[in-house]
Design a protein around this motif. Structure first.
Motif, PDB file in Angstrom:
ATOM      1  N   LEU A 127       4.498   1.645  29.438  1.00  0.00           N
ATOM      2  CA  LEU A 127       3.049   1.705  29.341  1.00  0.00           C
ATOM      3  C   LEU A 127       2.659   2.029  27.911  1.00  0.00           C
ATOM      4  N   GLN A 128       1.765   1.241  27.348  1.00  0.00           N
ATOM      5  CA  GLN A 128       1.299   1.490  25.979  1.00  0.00           C
ATOM      6  C   GLN A 128      -0.121   2.041  26.047  1.00  0.00           C
ATOM      7  N   PHE A 129      -0.359   3.104  25.280  1.00  0.00           N
ATOM      8  CA  PHE A 129      -1.683   3.696  25.219  1.00  0.00           C
ATOM      9  C   PHE A 129      -1.921   4.208  23.810  1.00  0.00           C
ATOM     10  N   SER A 130      -3.158   4.605  23.535  1.00  0.00           N
ATOM     11  CA  SER A 130      -3.505   5.099  22.199  1.00  0.00           C
ATOM     12  C   SER A 130      -3.633   6.602  22.213  1.00  0.00           C
ATOM     13  N   GLU A 131      -3.225   7.200  21.108  1.00  0.00           N
ATOM     14  CA  GLU A 131      -3.322   8.645  20.936  1.00  0.00           C
ATOM     15  C   GLU A 131      -3.694   8.918  19.485  1.00  0.00           C
ATOM     16  N   PHE A 132      -4.370  10.022  19.262  1.00  0.00           N
ATOM     17  CA  PHE A 132      -4.733  10.377  17.890  1.00  0.00           C
ATOM     18  C   PHE A 132      -3.501  10.907  17.176  1.00  0.00           C
ATOM     19  N   GLY A 133      -3.237  10.407  15.983  1.00  0.00           N
ATOM     20  CA  GLY A 133      -2.061  10.816  15.207  1.00  0.00           C
ATOM     21  C   GLY A 133      -2.082  12.282  14.846  1.00  0.00           C
ATOM     22  N   SER A 134      -0.932  12.783  14.450  1.00  0.00           N
ATOM     23  CA  SER A 134      -0.787  14.214  14.162  1.00  0.00           C
ATOM     24  C   SER A 134      -0.937  14.547  12.675  1.00  0.00           C
ATOM     25  N   THR A 193       7.376   7.656  23.025  1.00  0.00           N
ATOM     26  CA  THR A 193       7.611   7.511  21.587  1.00  0.00           C
ATOM     27  C   THR A 193       6.872   8.618  20.839  1.00  0.00           C
ATOM     28  N   PRO A 194       7.426   9.087  19.717  1.00  0.00           N
ATOM     29  CA  PRO A 194       6.760  10.139  18.957  1.00  0.00           C
ATOM     30  C   PRO A 194       5.426   9.649  18.382  1.00  0.00           C
ATOM     31  N   VAL A 195       4.481  10.553  18.303  1.00  0.00           N
ATOM     32  CA  VAL A 195       3.169  10.240  17.724  1.00  0.00           C
ATOM     33  C   VAL A 195       3.323  10.182  16.207  1.00  0.00           C
ATOM     34  N   ALA A 196       2.801   9.126  15.602  1.00  0.00           N
ATOM     35  CA  ALA A 196       2.916   8.947  14.149  1.00  0.00           C
ATOM     36  C   ALA A 196       2.194  10.058  13.401  1.00  0.00           C
ATOM     37  N   ASP A 197       2.711  10.397  12.238  1.00  0.00           N
ATOM     38  CA  ASP A 197       2.145  11.448  11.393  1.00  0.00           C
ATOM     39  C   ASP A 197       1.086  10.844  10.461  1.00  0.00           C
ATOM     40  N   VAL A 198       0.043  10.282  11.064  1.00  0.00           N
ATOM     41  CA  VAL A 198      -1.071   9.695  10.322  1.00  0.00           C
ATOM     42  C   VAL A 198      -2.366  10.245  10.895  1.00  0.00           C
ATOM     43  N   CYS A 199      -3.432  10.105  10.149  1.00  0.00           N
ATOM     44  CA  CYS A 199      -4.735  10.549  10.622  1.00  0.00           C
ATOM     45  C   CYS A 199      -5.473   9.323  11.162  1.00  0.00           C
ATOM     46  N   GLY A 200      -5.468   9.185  12.460  1.00  0.00           N
ATOM     47  CA  GLY A 200      -6.107   8.050  13.101  1.00  0.00           C
ATOM     48  C   GLY A 200      -5.465   7.755  14.445  1.00  0.00           C
ATOM     49  N   VAL A 201      -5.987   6.767  15.113  1.00  0.00           N
ATOM     50  CA  VAL A 201      -5.486   6.385  16.423  1.00  0.00           C
ATOM     51  C   VAL A 201      -4.253   5.519  16.253  1.00  0.00           C
TER      52      VAL A 201
END
Length: 78
Positions: A67-74, A42-50
């Protein structure tokens, strides 16, 4: 009669396996993964945060997993 029960039991197992692939599993550090082919991320959300991200993949046996995981937003500026 036994053949019908066996067929229903086998079909029930296949259906349960198919439905299980639709539920995301949260990644844990050190988790053993069997990723043979990545189908989508899934695309990484365009927010500042995890933010949560999901990866759909096939294992070496052809089983589908999410699989669900966390990534820092763009959305953060330098």
């Amino acid at each position: 009669m036994h053949k019908i029960l066996l067929t229903l039991a086998l079909l029930g197992g296949f259906c349960a396996h198919a439905f299980a692939a639709d539920e995301a599993v949260a990644y844990r550090y050190g988790m053993q993964l069997d990723v043979a082919q990545v189908l989508s991320i899934t695309p990484v959300a365009d927010v500042c945060g995890v933010v949560p991200v999901e990866m759909t993949y096939l294992d070496s046996q052809g089983g589908k997993h999410i699989l669900q995981f966390s990534e820092f937003g763009s959305g953060c500026s330098n």
